[in-house]
Design a protein around this motif. Structure first.
Motif, PDB file in Angstrom:
ATOM      1  N   ILE A  45      -3.504 -11.242  -8.651  1.00 49.68           N
ATOM      2  CA  ILE A  45      -3.296 -12.611  -9.185  1.00 49.68           C
ATOM      3  C   ILE A  45      -2.737 -13.488  -8.149  1.00 49.68           C
ATOM      4  O   ILE A  45      -3.199 -14.895  -7.922  1.00 49.68           O
ATOM      5  CB  ILE A  45      -2.269 -12.563 -10.304  1.00 49.68           C
ATOM      6  N   GLY A  46      -1.893 -12.920  -7.094  1.00 47.82           N
ATOM      7  CA  GLY A  46      -1.407 -13.593  -6.132  1.00 47.82           C
ATOM      8  C   GLY A  46      -2.472 -14.075  -5.072  1.00 47.82           C
ATOM      9  O   GLY A  46      -2.644 -15.215  -4.557  1.00 47.82           O
ATOM     10  N   ARG A  47      -3.435 -13.344  -4.739  1.00 48.38           N
ATOM     11  CA  ARG A  47      -4.437 -13.184  -3.877  1.00 48.38           C
ATOM     12  C   ARG A  47      -5.472 -14.434  -4.306  1.00 48.38           C
ATOM     13  O   ARG A  47      -5.805 -15.539  -3.681  1.00 48.38           O
ATOM     14  CB  ARG A  47      -5.209 -11.894  -3.612  1.00 48.38           C
ATOM     15  N   GLU A  48      -5.877 -14.468  -5.543  1.00 47.59           N
ATOM     16  CA  GLU A  48      -6.649 -15.434  -6.256  1.00 47.59           C
ATOM     17  C   GLU A  48      -6.096 -16.692  -6.371  1.00 47.59           C
ATOM     18  O   GLU A  48      -6.718 -17.550  -5.886  1.00 47.59           O
ATOM     19  CB  GLU A  48      -7.113 -14.867  -7.417  1.00 47.59           C
TER      20      GLU A  48
ATOM     21  N   ARG B  63       0.858  -1.153  -0.075  1.00 50.48           N
ATOM     22  CA  ARG B  63      -0.077  -0.040   0.020  1.00 50.48           C
ATOM     23  C   ARG B  63       0.745   1.185  -0.147  1.00 50.48           C
ATOM     24  O   ARG B  63       0.682   2.235  -0.568  1.00 50.48           O
ATOM     25  CB  ARG B  63      -0.859  -0.154   1.006  1.00 50.48           C
ATOM     26  N   THR B  64       1.964   1.239   0.700  1.00 56.40           N
ATOM     27  CA  THR B  64       2.967   2.334   0.735  1.00 56.40           C
ATOM     28  C   THR B  64       3.436   2.736  -0.532  1.00 56.40           C
ATOM     29  O   THR B  64       3.486   3.922  -1.168  1.00 56.40           O
ATOM     30  CB  THR B  64       3.961   2.014   1.743  1.00 56.40           C
TER      31      THR B  64
ATOM     32  N   TRP C  12      -0.539  -0.198 -11.966  1.00 58.57           N
ATOM     33  CA  TRP C  12      -1.433  -1.426 -12.607  1.00 58.57           C
ATOM     34  C   TRP C  12      -0.780  -2.799 -12.522  1.00 58.57           C
ATOM     35  O   TRP C  12      -1.388  -3.816 -12.146  1.00 58.57           O
ATOM     36  CB  TRP C  12      -1.512  -1.304 -14.035  1.00 58.57           C
ATOM     37  N   ARG C  13       0.494  -2.792 -12.889  1.00 60.53           N
ATOM     38  CA  ARG C  13       1.343  -4.066 -12.623  1.00 60.53           C
ATOM     39  C   ARG C  13       1.457  -4.567 -11.025  1.00 60.53           C
ATOM     40  O   ARG C  13       1.252  -5.875 -11.067  1.00 60.53           O
ATOM     41  CB  ARG C  13       2.819  -3.976 -13.018  1.00 60.53           C
ATOM     42  N   ALA C  14       1.548  -3.580 -10.212  1.00 61.98           N
ATOM     43  CA  ALA C  14       1.699  -4.014  -8.983  1.00 61.98           C
ATOM     44  C   ALA C  14       0.586  -4.426  -8.330  1.00 61.98           C
ATOM     45  O   ALA C  14       0.412  -5.663  -7.734  1.00 61.98           O
ATOM     46  CB  ALA C  14       2.178  -2.851  -7.957  1.00 61.98           C
TER      47      ALA C  14
ATOM     48  N   GLU D 127       7.354 -12.836 -13.254  1.00 63.92           N
ATOM     49  CA  GLU D 127       6.658 -13.721 -12.546  1.00 63.92           C
ATOM     50  C   GLU D 127       5.696 -12.861 -11.643  1.00 63.92           C
ATOM     51  O   GLU D 127       6.069 -12.211 -10.759  1.00 63.92           O
ATOM     52  CB  GLU D 127       7.688 -14.567 -11.549  1.00 63.92           C
ATOM     53  N   VAL D 128       4.460 -13.441 -11.631  1.00 61.94           N
ATOM     54  CA  VAL D 128       3.385 -12.573 -10.951  1.00 61.94           C
ATOM     55  C   VAL D 128       2.825 -13.645  -9.942  1.00 61.94           C
ATOM     56  O   VAL D 128       2.138 -13.138  -9.099  1.00 61.94           O
ATOM     57  CB  VAL D 128       2.183 -12.003 -11.788  1.00 61.94           C
ATOM     58  N   PHE D 129       3.207 -14.790 -10.118  1.00 62.28           N
ATOM     59  CA  PHE D 129       2.711 -15.687  -8.865  1.00 62.28           C
ATOM     60  C   PHE D 129       3.569 -17.038  -8.785  1.00 62.28           C
ATOM     61  O   PHE D 129       3.764 -17.493 -10.003  1.00 62.28           O
ATOM     62  CB  PHE D 129       1.325 -16.229  -9.015  1.00 62.28           C
TER      63      PHE D 129
END
Length: 488
Positions: free
Chosen positions: A87-90, A5-6, A79-81, A112-114
């Protein structure tokens, strides 16, 4: 989460201060407006570059006065973050109840996003991607493997009386027409065995006498990887291996498969039979030995280009091809055409290609050996490194269309969009490749171990996974709006 968030708060603040068009977006603006503004300015994650890779004319700083460091770039980072977070949460929730151990890795735009990697797992036939990458690192994609016919004599009055050697070049795709026709999927890529007999007849040979010798010295003569259990051999998951191979070393295939005790000697015996069918009188001794140097070449068979052999291996998940290609890797890299030499060389080659990934354990070329181990992060990184538009990955099966996926995903929305290597062993299901979604390309690798035997669970989890990934790259306005609301 606090750190994320920061970071996003800093990005939004930076975006607010760079240009007048963004200045109105203050941190006291409604979270919905901030999210909407980020969405309106974002660059699509996988958007193609402008022609010639240059700025479009309207974006040229020299003509517009807009600084090269523009606020429009900050929302893209945001957007990328956000995408990675979503995706990680899902996916963490989506894969939480999969059999253990398992792994899953997802890459978008070479990032790599997940990843759910813990320890390396048994990959099954997705191991062939390692074999493919290593092979094309040591063999030119256009190179063809050559099977040569040599002799110490000449044709005289239609008679070839002397010694003839047939020297194997490692071609895994030499087949008779009848064997190629016996395969369920057609057409089969092959090097036609009949061509060799036709060439000899074309020399004017009417009678062949003396000795017909099989030379398989290019590779080790161990017929199967020594680490394989006997049941693999009994069930002929691969044919017996030889540098001079015909029909995968399979002698009977009309009712049940039977294998040659000596595949190279069977090769020359079949050549003799083909010559007889063509009217040549054949009276020769069939033996196996190494050809001396200095013999004259009178005929040859050339394989398809190596890239097509690799594509066939991936598309059909051809175990015999994979094991012979691994021996070629060993010969080119370590001077020894054996399974252990090829396995060691393949592990080294792909590790050098991906120095930041964990080292895979390579025991064979096909993935049948349960001693093979790798992470999904490594596998997805390898696919990304090879390139989704590459010739090698063009060999991957296409869902509901080709190869080992021709009968799968027929009613699934991923049909025609998914290219992936399949893997199946007792207790192991794996799938690795890429999906063309409406908004970009998603590279992924999924490996499940300890899947219940005689169940469709592994296949069902693959079907649900690729369905989920069709939504990526994330284009979910509500998800991003919720994330920004959490920051504000």
């Amino acid at each position: 989460m606090r750190a994320l968030r920061t970071a996003l708060l800093v990005l939004l603040t930076a975006a607010a201060g760079l240009l007048p068009t963004v200045a109105a977006v203050r941190m006291n603006t409604a979270a919905d407006e901030a999210a909407a503004h980020a969405l309106s300015l974002r660059t699509p994650v996988l958007a193609p570059p402008d022609d010639a890779g240059e700025l479009a004319a309207e974006d040229d700083p020299a003509t517009t006065g807009v600084p090269l460091l523009r606020a429009e770039r900050a929302p893209d980072v945001l957007w990328r973050a956000a995408q990675q977070h979503i995706i990680g949460r899902e996916m963490a929730a989506f894969s939480s109840d999969w059999p253990q151990p398992h792994c899953l890795a997802i890459w978008i735009d070479s990032q790599e996003v997940f990843s759910s990697d813990a320890e390396p797992v048994i990959p099954a036939s997705v191991q062939k991607l390692v074999t493919a990458a290593a092979a094309l690192a040591v063999v030119d994609p256009a190179e063809r493997l050559v099977t040569r016919v040599l002799t110490d004599t000449e044709v005289s009055d239609g008679v070839l009386d002397g010694t003839v050697w047939v020297v194997g070049g490692g071609d895994p795709l030499i087949m008779t027409q009848s064997y190629a026709d016996s395969h369920r999927r057609q057409p089969q890529l092959r090097t036609p065995m009949e061509d060799l007999a036709d060439q000899i007849v074309g020399l004017g040979v009417e009678s062949l006498r003396g000795r017909l010798i099989a030379d398989e010295s290019r590779y080790a003569t161990t017929r199967f990887p020594e680490t394989w259990p006997q049941r693999y051999i009994n069930r002929l998951h691969s044919g017996p291996l030889s540098a001079l191979s015909l029909n995968d070393g399979i002698t009977g295939f009309t009712t049940a498969l039977t294998a040659a005790d000596h595949p190279a000697r069977w090769f020359v015996a079949t050549l003799a039979d083909l010559l007889r069918v063509r009217g040549v009188a054949v009276d020769v001794e069939l033996i196996a030995s190494t050809a001396p140097s200095g013999m004259a070449e009178i005929a040859r068979l050339t394989s398809p280009p190596m890239i097509e052999i690799i594509q066939q291996m991936l598309r059909e998940s051809d175990n015999t091809t994979a094991e012979l290609v691994l021996r070629e890797i060993g010969l080119r890299s370590a001077g020894e055409g054996s399974t252990p030499a090829g396995a060691g060389a393949a592990a080294r080659i792909v590790s050098e290609m991906l120095p930041n990934q964990s080292l895979p354990t390579v025991r064979d070329g096909s993935g049948l050996d349960r001693g093979n181990l790798m992470t999904c992060s490594f596998l997805a990184a390898l696919i990304d490194r090879l390139g989704t538009d590459s010739a090698v990955l063009a060999g991957l099966p296409v869902a509901a269309q080709t190869g080992t996926l021709s009968h799968r995903f027929g009613e699934h929305p991923v049909a025609g969009r998914l290219r992936a290597k399949t893997g199946l062993l007792t207790g192991v299901n794996s799938l690795a490749g890429f999906i063309e979604t409406d908004s970009g390309t998603v590279v992924f690798a999924q490996i499940l171990n300890n899947v219940p035997a005689d169940s469709r669970l592994g296949l069902e989890l693959q079907e649900s996974l690729v369905g989920q990934m069709l939504r990526y790259p994330v284009g979910d306005y509500e998800a991003l709006r919720g994330l920004v609301r959490g920051i504000a």
